[in-house]
Design an enzyme around this catalytic site. Sequence first.
Site, PDB file in Angstrom:
ATOM      1  N   PHE A  98     -55.954  -6.163  15.043  1.00  0.00           N
ATOM      2  CA  PHE A  98     -55.228  -4.872  15.320  1.00  0.00           C
ATOM      3  C   PHE A  98     -53.765  -5.413  16.038  1.00  0.00           C
ATOM      4  O   PHE A  98     -53.760  -6.197  17.044  1.00  0.00           O
ATOM      5  CB  PHE A  98     -55.784  -3.924  16.121  1.00  0.00           C
ATOM      6  CG  PHE A  98     -55.106  -2.773  16.757  1.00  0.00           C
ATOM      7  CD1 PHE A  98     -55.117  -1.750  15.794  1.00  0.00           C
ATOM      8  CD2 PHE A  98     -54.615  -2.531  17.909  1.00  0.00           C
ATOM      9  CE1 PHE A  98     -54.274  -0.423  16.081  1.00  0.00           C
ATOM     10  CE2 PHE A  98     -53.683  -1.608  18.176  1.00  0.00           C
ATOM     11  CZ  PHE A  98     -53.556  -0.607  17.245  1.00  0.00           C
ATOM     12  N   ASP A 103     -51.334 -12.924  19.144  1.00  0.00           N
ATOM     13  CA  ASP A 103     -51.082 -11.570  19.691  1.00  0.00           C
ATOM     14  C   ASP A 103     -52.170 -11.365  20.908  1.00  0.00           C
ATOM     15  O   ASP A 103     -53.358 -11.228  20.631  1.00  0.00           O
ATOM     16  CB  ASP A 103     -51.662 -10.549  18.660  1.00  0.00           C
ATOM     17  CG  ASP A 103     -51.485  -9.032  19.484  1.00  0.00           C
ATOM     18  OD1 ASP A 103     -51.539  -8.895  20.589  1.00  0.00           O
ATOM     19  OD2 ASP A 103     -51.448  -7.918  18.475  1.00  0.00           O
ATOM     20  N   LYS A 120     -49.917  -4.494  27.349  1.00  0.00           N
ATOM     21  CA  LYS A 120     -50.952  -3.831  28.256  1.00  0.00           C
ATOM     22  C   LYS A 120     -51.221  -4.287  29.684  1.00  0.00           C
ATOM     23  O   LYS A 120     -50.558  -3.602  30.468  1.00  0.00           O
ATOM     24  CB  LYS A 120     -52.716  -4.129  27.407  1.00  0.00           C
ATOM     25  CG  LYS A 120     -52.497  -3.526  26.195  1.00  0.00           C
ATOM     26  CD  LYS A 120     -54.071  -3.334  25.667  1.00  0.00           C
ATOM     27  CE  LYS A 120     -54.147  -2.080  24.588  1.00  0.00           C
ATOM     28  NZ  LYS A 120     -54.259  -2.932  23.290  1.00  0.00           N
TER      29      LYS A 120
HETATM   30  C1  LIG Z   1     -53.320  -2.355  22.131  1.00  0.00           C
HETATM   31  C2  LIG Z   1     -53.037  -3.568  21.034  1.00  0.00           C
HETATM   32  C3  LIG Z   1     -51.797  -3.406  20.571  1.00  0.00           C
HETATM   33  C4  LIG Z   1     -50.688  -2.309  20.533  1.00  0.00           C
HETATM   34  O1  LIG Z   1     -50.238  -2.119  21.815  1.00  0.00           O
HETATM   35  P1  LIG Z   1     -49.554  -0.841  21.930  1.00  0.00           P
HETATM   36  O2  LIG Z   1     -48.936  -1.056  23.494  1.00  0.00           O
HETATM   37  O3  LIG Z   1     -50.495   0.227  21.977  1.00  0.00           O
HETATM   38  O4  LIG Z   1     -48.318  -0.582  21.026  1.00  0.00           O
HETATM   39  C5  LIG Z   1     -51.422  -4.561  19.821  1.00  0.00           C
HETATM   40  N1  LIG Z   1     -52.262  -5.657  19.679  1.00  0.00           N
HETATM   41  C6  LIG Z   1     -53.383  -5.621  20.299  1.00  0.00           C
HETATM   42  C7  LIG Z   1     -54.168  -6.971  20.252  1.00  0.00           C
HETATM   43  C8  LIG Z   1     -53.729  -4.564  20.983  1.00  0.00           C
HETATM   44  O5  LIG Z   1     -54.990  -4.550  21.766  1.00  0.00           O
END
Ligand SMILES: *Cc1c(COP(=O)(O)O)cnc(C)c1O
Length: 402
Positions: free
Chosen positions: A136, A221, A250
């Site tokens: 994700f 990521d 986050k």
């Molecule tokens: C939450 C998340 C995102 C997206 O972040 P947003 O601030 O909602 O755009 C991207 N990558 C990972 C691994 C995430 O957990």
Amino acid sequence: MQVSRSLFDEVMVPNYAPAPMIPVKGQGSRLWDQSGREYIDFAGGIAVNCLGHCHPALVSALKEQADKLWHLSNTMTNEPALQLAKALVDATFAEKVYFANSGAEANEAALKLARRWAKNEFGEQKSQIIAFKQGFHGRTFFTVTVGGQAAYSDGFGPKPADIVHAEYNNLDSVKALINDNTCAVMLEPLQGEGGIITPTAEFIQGVRALCDQHNALLIFDEVQSGVGRTGELYAYMGLGVTPDILTTAKALGGGFPIGAMLTTTAIAKHLVVGTHGSTYGGNPLACAVGLAAFNTVNSPAVLQGVKEREAVFREHLQALNAKYNIFTEIRGQGLLLGFALNEQYQGKARDFMLAAADEGLLMLVAGPNVVRMAPSLVIPLDDIHQGMALLDKAVAKLVAKA
Ligand SMILES: *Cc1c(COP(=O)(O)O)cnc(C)c1O
């Protein structure tokens, strides 16, 4: 004006289905709803509230900056942005920082930079991006297409091209796809939304070696795994593998929207003036709060505390399972933990989350079969014990019904 949950259905686009209660106040790892009911928070705003609610260091950073300067635009720079960038550079492999407002935007920048780097250094043909099933990376059209669940990117017309998906923890599946036209391999060094999957050493080291062999960039990521979540400042530090580009968001703002992309000078140089940007990226309020959050988390006491709390959570979860036999394994690292439900409770993660909420405990899911927790990194031990007692009550009722 009286606000109730039904107002959501009246005025909001229906892309979320929020809980029936409406929280109005938070302190540490506790929340209170409109009726004054108290909740223990193991959800942490989905790994965002790394220091709980209204941490004094963040409140004072926000208030102090609020009286000084809110916004300028990127035609000017500002002190909090440069201070946070310097802190990030000093603490990581990175030499350069780009600020965004969210995880998806940080990832969008990472992917655009990788494509630009490959085109400039090697030519147009080097555009393939390899990502992973169940991964994700956010909800912009580029990032959601790179993400590993087609259901999230289907139904919006033609997708960004030359993106393929391998299987996480399966090095052969990467070998089968990677070639000299691969521009980047993107992955979470601890898959969050996809079910809390830890990479094996062989896999993560193998992916790094394959990237080196084919001149492809490795993008980590760390939007969910970063800023202390695993007990390391960033998860890559515990893996012994360094990426070329890292994204963080986050927990970086501890509840204030901010994201960042980190990389080396040699790669960063391809985003020359005018190639990318964001109105709010590097916003002084966001960066002031981000700096306070980052400096607070980046201390031996907080990082060591994450590992100690992990052990306490694991002990409680083992005891819970010995009593009720509900899961096959505990997953995750640090304070990104989950339990994978056994055969009898397949597809029921949401039921566990709702049962816990009924008892006054906020949890998360990661897919249909994993119940997830991403609490404050400084959650008091007493809140862990009390929260686990509430979970025990919830599970007892659920198991009795099953
Ligand atoms: C939450 C998340 C995102 C997206 O972040 P947003 O601030 O909602 O755009 C991207 N990558 C990972 C691994 C995430 O957990």
